[in-house]
Scaffold this motif. Structure first.
Motif, mmCIF file in Angstrom:
data_model
loop_
_atom_site.group_PDB
_atom_site.id
_atom_site.type_symbol
_atom_site.label_atom_id
_atom_site.label_comp_id
_atom_site.label_asym_id
_atom_site.label_seq_id
_atom_site.Cartn_x
_atom_site.Cartn_y
_atom_site.Cartn_z
ATOM 1 N N LYS A 67 22.998 19.864 6.060
ATOM 2 C CA LYS A 67 22.565 20.321 7.156
ATOM 3 C C LYS A 67 22.104 19.041 7.966
ATOM 4 N N CYS A 68 21.160 18.372 8.120
ATOM 5 C CA CYS A 68 20.986 17.489 9.129
ATOM 6 C C CYS A 68 19.455 16.453 8.582
ATOM 7 N N SER A 69 19.637 15.271 8.571
ATOM 8 C CA SER A 69 18.824 14.305 8.263
ATOM 9 C C SER A 69 18.667 13.260 9.488
ATOM 10 N N VAL A 70 17.311 12.801 9.527
ATOM 11 C CA VAL A 70 16.958 11.597 10.289
ATOM 12 C C VAL A 70 16.498 10.200 9.560
ATOM 13 N N PHE A 71 17.263 9.256 9.928
ATOM 14 C CA PHE A 71 17.046 7.924 9.265
ATOM 15 C C PHE A 71 16.463 6.899 10.343
ATOM 16 N N ASP A 72 15.573 6.201 9.951
ATOM 17 C CA ASP A 72 15.003 5.159 10.896
ATOM 18 C C ASP A 72 16.049 3.909 10.532
ATOM 19 N N VAL A 73 16.611 3.316 11.478
ATOM 20 C CA VAL A 73 17.605 2.177 11.301
ATOM 21 C C VAL A 73 17.125 1.044 12.239
ATOM 22 N N SER A 74 15.783 1.066 12.822
ATOM 23 C CA SER A 74 15.370 0.137 13.736
ATOM 24 C C SER A 74 15.371 -1.334 13.386
ATOM 25 N N HIS A 75 15.527 -1.460 11.982
ATOM 26 C CA HIS A 75 15.608 -2.867 11.612
ATOM 27 C C HIS A 75 16.867 -3.599 11.904
ATOM 28 N N GLN A 181 24.886 19.697 10.852
ATOM 29 C CA GLN A 181 24.046 20.271 11.851
ATOM 30 C C GLN A 181 23.497 19.452 13.111
ATOM 31 N N SER A 182 24.027 18.095 13.092
ATOM 32 C CA SER A 182 23.512 17.195 13.951
ATOM 33 C C SER A 182 23.695 17.280 15.333
ATOM 34 N N ALA A 183 24.855 17.726 15.775
ATOM 35 C CA ALA A 183 25.235 17.903 16.971
ATOM 36 C C ALA A 183 24.479 19.472 17.598
ATOM 37 N N ARG A 184 24.449 20.304 16.977
ATOM 38 C CA ARG A 184 23.564 21.493 17.236
ATOM 39 C C ARG A 184 22.125 21.051 17.554
ATOM 40 N N VAL A 185 21.687 20.386 16.608
ATOM 41 C CA VAL A 185 20.158 19.937 16.691
ATOM 42 C C VAL A 185 20.037 19.200 17.946
ATOM 43 N N LEU A 186 20.763 17.996 18.263
ATOM 44 C CA LEU A 186 20.804 17.198 19.411
ATOM 45 C C LEU A 186 20.986 17.856 20.524
ATOM 46 N N GLN A 187 21.890 18.751 20.568
ATOM 47 C CA GLN A 187 22.223 19.223 21.961
ATOM 48 C C GLN A 187 21.137 20.240 22.573
ATOM 49 N N THR A 188 20.334 20.825 21.550
ATOM 50 C CA THR A 188 19.473 21.651 21.887
ATOM 51 C C THR A 188 18.268 20.776 22.724
ATOM 52 N N LEU A 189 18.136 19.629 22.168
ATOM 53 C CA LEU A 189 17.246 18.546 22.714
ATOM 54 C C LEU A 189 17.941 17.988 24.163
ATOM 55 N N LEU A 190 19.125 17.724 24.255
ATOM 56 C CA LEU A 190 19.638 17.194 25.393
ATOM 57 C C LEU A 190 20.037 18.194 26.665
ATOM 58 N N GLY A 191 19.854 19.589 26.259
ATOM 59 C CA GLY A 191 20.001 20.343 27.320
ATOM 60 C C GLY A 191 21.540 20.187 28.120
ATOM 61 N N ASN A 192 21.182 20.208 29.486
ATOM 62 C CA ASN A 192 22.267 19.768 30.289
ATOM 63 C C ASN A 192 22.498 18.357 30.635
ATOM 64 N N LEU A 243 13.254 16.012 17.106
ATOM 65 C CA LEU A 243 14.148 16.388 16.087
ATOM 66 C C LEU A 243 13.502 17.068 15.026
ATOM 67 N N LEU A 244 12.382 16.724 14.366
ATOM 68 C CA LEU A 244 12.040 17.154 13.081
ATOM 69 C C LEU A 244 11.580 18.648 13.171
ATOM 70 N N LYS A 245 11.150 19.219 14.641
ATOM 71 C CA LYS A 245 10.819 20.501 14.945
ATOM 72 C C LYS A 245 12.121 21.488 14.756
ATOM 73 N N GLN A 246 13.094 20.933 14.910
ATOM 74 C CA GLN A 246 14.323 21.760 14.877
ATOM 75 C C GLN A 246 14.521 22.311 13.610
ATOM 76 N N PRO A 247 15.227 23.286 13.347
ATOM 77 C CA PRO A 247 15.446 23.968 12.068
ATOM 78 C C PRO A 247 16.375 22.962 11.254
ATOM 79 N N ASP A 248 16.227 22.817 9.927
ATOM 80 C CA ASP A 248 17.139 22.297 9.030
ATOM 81 C C ASP A 248 17.051 20.810 9.010
ATOM 82 N N VAL A 249 16.110 20.185 9.860
ATOM 83 C CA VAL A 249 16.189 18.712 9.930
ATOM 84 C C VAL A 249 15.110 18.242 8.958
#
Length: 402
Positions: A67-75, A181-192, A243-249
């Motif tokens: 599905k889709c996961s979010v990682f913190d890589v700010s280091h 599922q990352s492209a689907r998830v992110l596209q939802t937030l990016l819109g146009n 991102l976490l509000k989207q399904p499967d994240v």
């Protein structure tokens, strides 16, 4: 413009800190990790989650694959280089043919040692219209900053126009969104704001999410389709929550990041590559552009190309074992079937995707052919292993080809 998104630190020797003597730092998502029951550890001088709550590493790993996961890589160290001589500057440090890259594309590159040809760090270089954007390893932050500062000062004395800026994690954050599922998830937030079908693997675009400026780079460290999102730290929690509000994240930590990258055959600096290994033995010669090889104009070029022509004495290989046996970990010795020492393991773990054990190792070249039977010493036992091609699992990078 990108450089206006956040406060930045100008490159100067006064910025170099004695990182080894400092307590571990916190990314802007630290409190967010704690709230989500992240088990925190010191990694590369930063407090980061290994996993969250009761979801173990294996479950998090498989969720990312499916599905889709979010990682913190700010280091990771984020750097911006400007000036008309920026390409000449950076090519004097790394192996990539940056001049030959198209704008808004990225490439894996290496810092190499002038004297030995050993690998000083691996990094992603992105060529933009008016600057270079670089992401390098947190564990090499001090080294990389010093390396860039020293070379910048040398070139400025010779009249070259180059300026380097380091973005601190308190100012600029980085998260990775990985999985099918990352492209689907992110596209939802990016819109146009951005059509992700036009963003191929190892390309970058500027966009907005809920009016927030972000850099979207299609890349990652898992072997799956995915993105790294660079955003001002004051907005990172907001973006992560969206991102976490989207399904499967779900959130994922360092544990799953390590097992995913190992299945994908990707190196970890300090384990699988370091200053004692060369791009030749590490099987990373593809990071050195044809022009760079011909001109021998990168650090350690003569040494590296001599080894390439002669052939390395050792090669980085994959190892796989099956059955109910413990996994071979970093430092385990590798022997041939006659008991002769032929190599050493640099990374190893149980593979959640394959239900077997996988590892990386450096072995004598004559034992590097796939399916070669060997043994690894694990807890005093000789465990049967065989050489395997890498990646261990099929990669799913989005190249736009069907």
């Amino acid at each position: 413009m990108w450089k206006r998104l956040t406060k930045v630190y100008r490159c100067s020797s006064s910025l170099i800190k004695n990182f080894s003597s400092e307590p571990p730092r916190k990314t802007s998502l630290f409190d967010f990790h704690i709230q989500n029951k992240g088990k925190m550890v010191n990694f590369g001088g930063f407090l980061l989650p290994v996993h969250y709550g009761s979801e173990n590493i294996s479950l998090s790993h498989l969720h990312t694959r499916k599905k889709c996961s979010v990682f913190d890589v700010s280091h990771m160290l984020q750097t911006e280089v400007t000036g008309k001589d920026r390409i000449k500057f950076y090519e004097s440090l790394c192996t990539t043919d940056i001049a030959g890259m198209k704008d808004n594309t990225s490439a894996l590159s290496l810092f190499t040692d002038e004297a030995t040809g050993g690998i000083l760090d691996d990094l992603i270089v992105t060529k933009c219209e008016d600057h270079l954007y670089i992401v390098s390893n947190a564990s090499r932050r001090k080294h990389d900053m010093e390396l860039m500062i020293k070379r910048q000062e040398e070139m400025k004395k010779d009249g070259y126009d180059v300026n380097t800026r380091f973005y601190e994690p308190e100012e600029l954050s980085l998260i990775a969104v990985q999985g099918p599922q990352s492209a689907r998830v992110l596209q939802t937030l990016l819109g146009n704001s951005l059509n992700l079908n036009e963003v191929l693997f190892m390309t970058t675009k500027m966009a907005t999410i809920n009016g927030i400026n972000v850099r979207i780079t299609r890349c990652g460290y898992t072997g799956e389709d995915g993105f790294e999102i660079s955003v001002s730290s004051e907005n990172i929690v907001k973006i992560t929550n969206l991102l976490l509000k989207q399904p499967d994240v779900k959130l994922a930590g360092l544990g799953a990041r390590d097992t995913l990258r190992l299945e994908a055959g990707l190196c970890l600096y300090g384990n699988d590559i370091d200053k004692t290994t060369s791009p030749v033995s590490a099987m990373l010669m593809w990071t050195i552009g044809k022009r760079r090889r011909e001109q021998l104009d990168f650090p350690g070029a003569t040494k590296i190309m001599e080894e390439f022509k002669q052939g390395p004495k050792k090669k980085r290989v994959g190892l796989i074992s099956t059955g109910r046996i413990p996994p071979a970990r970093q430092g385990c010795l590798v022997h041939d079937l006659q008991g002769n020492l032929v190599g050493k393991i640099t990374s190893g773990c149980p593979s959640p995707s394959l239900n077997s054990n996988v590892a990386m190792a450096y072995v004598n070249t004559e034992f590097s052919k796939p399916n070669t039977p060997l043994t690894a010493t694990v807890r005093g036992l000789e465990v049967p292993v065989k050489v395997s091609k890498m990646p261990f699992v099929k990669t799913n990078y989005y190249t736009g080809k069907s």
